[in-house]
Motif scaffolding. Structure first.
Motif, PDB file in Angstrom:
ATOM      1  N   ASP A 183       0.828  -1.211   0.000  1.00 41.40           N
ATOM      2  CA  ASP A 183       0.000   0.000   0.000  1.00 41.40           C
ATOM      3  C   ASP A 183       0.861   1.258   0.000  1.00 41.40           C
ATOM      4  OD1 ASP A 183      -2.294  -1.519   0.001  1.00 41.40           O
ATOM      5  OD2 ASP A 183      -2.545  -1.447   2.174  1.00 41.40           O
ATOM      6  N   TYR A 224       2.593   1.670  -3.495  1.00 37.34           N
ATOM      7  CA  TYR A 224       1.695   2.215  -4.507  1.00 37.34           C
ATOM      8  C   TYR A 224       1.400   3.690  -4.266  1.00 37.34           C
ATOM      9  CZ  TYR A 224       0.520  -2.140  -6.943  1.00 37.34           C
ATOM     10  OH  TYR A 224       0.558  -3.268  -7.724  1.00 37.34           O
ATOM     11  N   HIS A 225       1.273   4.058  -3.004  1.00 43.34           N
ATOM     12  CA  HIS A 225       1.014   5.463  -2.672  1.00 43.34           C
ATOM     13  C   HIS A 225       2.183   6.345  -3.122  1.00 43.34           C
ATOM     14  CE1 HIS A 225      -0.361   8.991  -0.447  1.00 43.34           C
ATOM     15  NE2 HIS A 225       0.856   9.084   0.075  1.00 43.34           N
TER      16      HIS A 225
END
Length: 202
Positions: A173, A176-177
């Motif tokens: 996560d 991807y951020h």
């Protein structure tokens, strides 16, 4: 060792955009026909398995370029050959090899008490260990390929270092951020390279 088809799967970038993808032969032929000499000097081609750059000498005609590549990398994939061997009739050989295993008495007792006996249990344990090692190997290879490509194409991008930390920490996560606002073609290629870089369940 990778076979030729996997070895020569690559992607070409001009600036931050993808201009061709596929086998090395296809990519080189495509860009040679489509781009002028000035653009070719700025073109970067990456191996999709390792994430490393492939150096190509684009001087001369397309046939000249492909000939040099053949000399550099060996035969390029073009025609498929049938490597299947003729199967013999009868039972296949199991390839069982005997060897010596030294264990404590309590370990032998445990092995012999398992369903199928000591030999079957040992084979299962070896198989499980190989699968676990294979998963870790895939994760490392994917991380390294992603790292090589990111360093070459996104080393000066916003949150590059943070993205690398997330990659090696297994934080999908966060990774991807960090890359969310990067150039689309570069971001999408990174995601493909990193497809196996994170443990399942992330």
């Amino acid at each position: 060792m990778r076979d030729d088809q996997t070895r020569f799967c690559c992607t070409a970038f001009l600036g931050v955009g993808v201009v061709a993808s596929g086998s090395l032969q296809h990519v080189v032929s495509t860009v040679k026909d489509a781009l002028d000499d000035r653009d070719l000097t700025q073109l970067l081609i990456f191996d999709d398995t390792t994430g490393k750059q492939i150096d190509v000498d684009f001087r001369g005609k397309t046939d000249d370029v492909l000939k040099r590549l053949g000399e550099q990398f060996g035969d390029l994939p073009g025609t498929e050959m049938n490597h299947q061997h003729t199967r013999r009739v009868g039972r296949p050989k199991l390839g069982v090899v005997s060897g010596e295993v030294t264990l404590l008495p309590k370990d032998w007792e445990w092995l012999k008490s398992q369903p199928g006996g000591a030999s079957l249990t040992l084979r299962k344990l070896v198989g499980d260990a190989r699968r676990a090692g294979g998963k870790q190997s895939k994760i490392r290879e994917s991380q390294e390929a992603t790292y090589h490509f990111m360093t070459a194409m996104a080393g000066n991008f916003h949150q590059y270092e943070e993205a690398l930390r997330a990659l090696y920490a297994g934080d999908l996560d966060r990774f991807y951020h960090c890359i969310d606002d990067w150039a689309p073609d570069i971001r999408n290629h990174i995601k493909r390279l990193a497809a196996n870089a994170f443990p399942e369940g992330n």
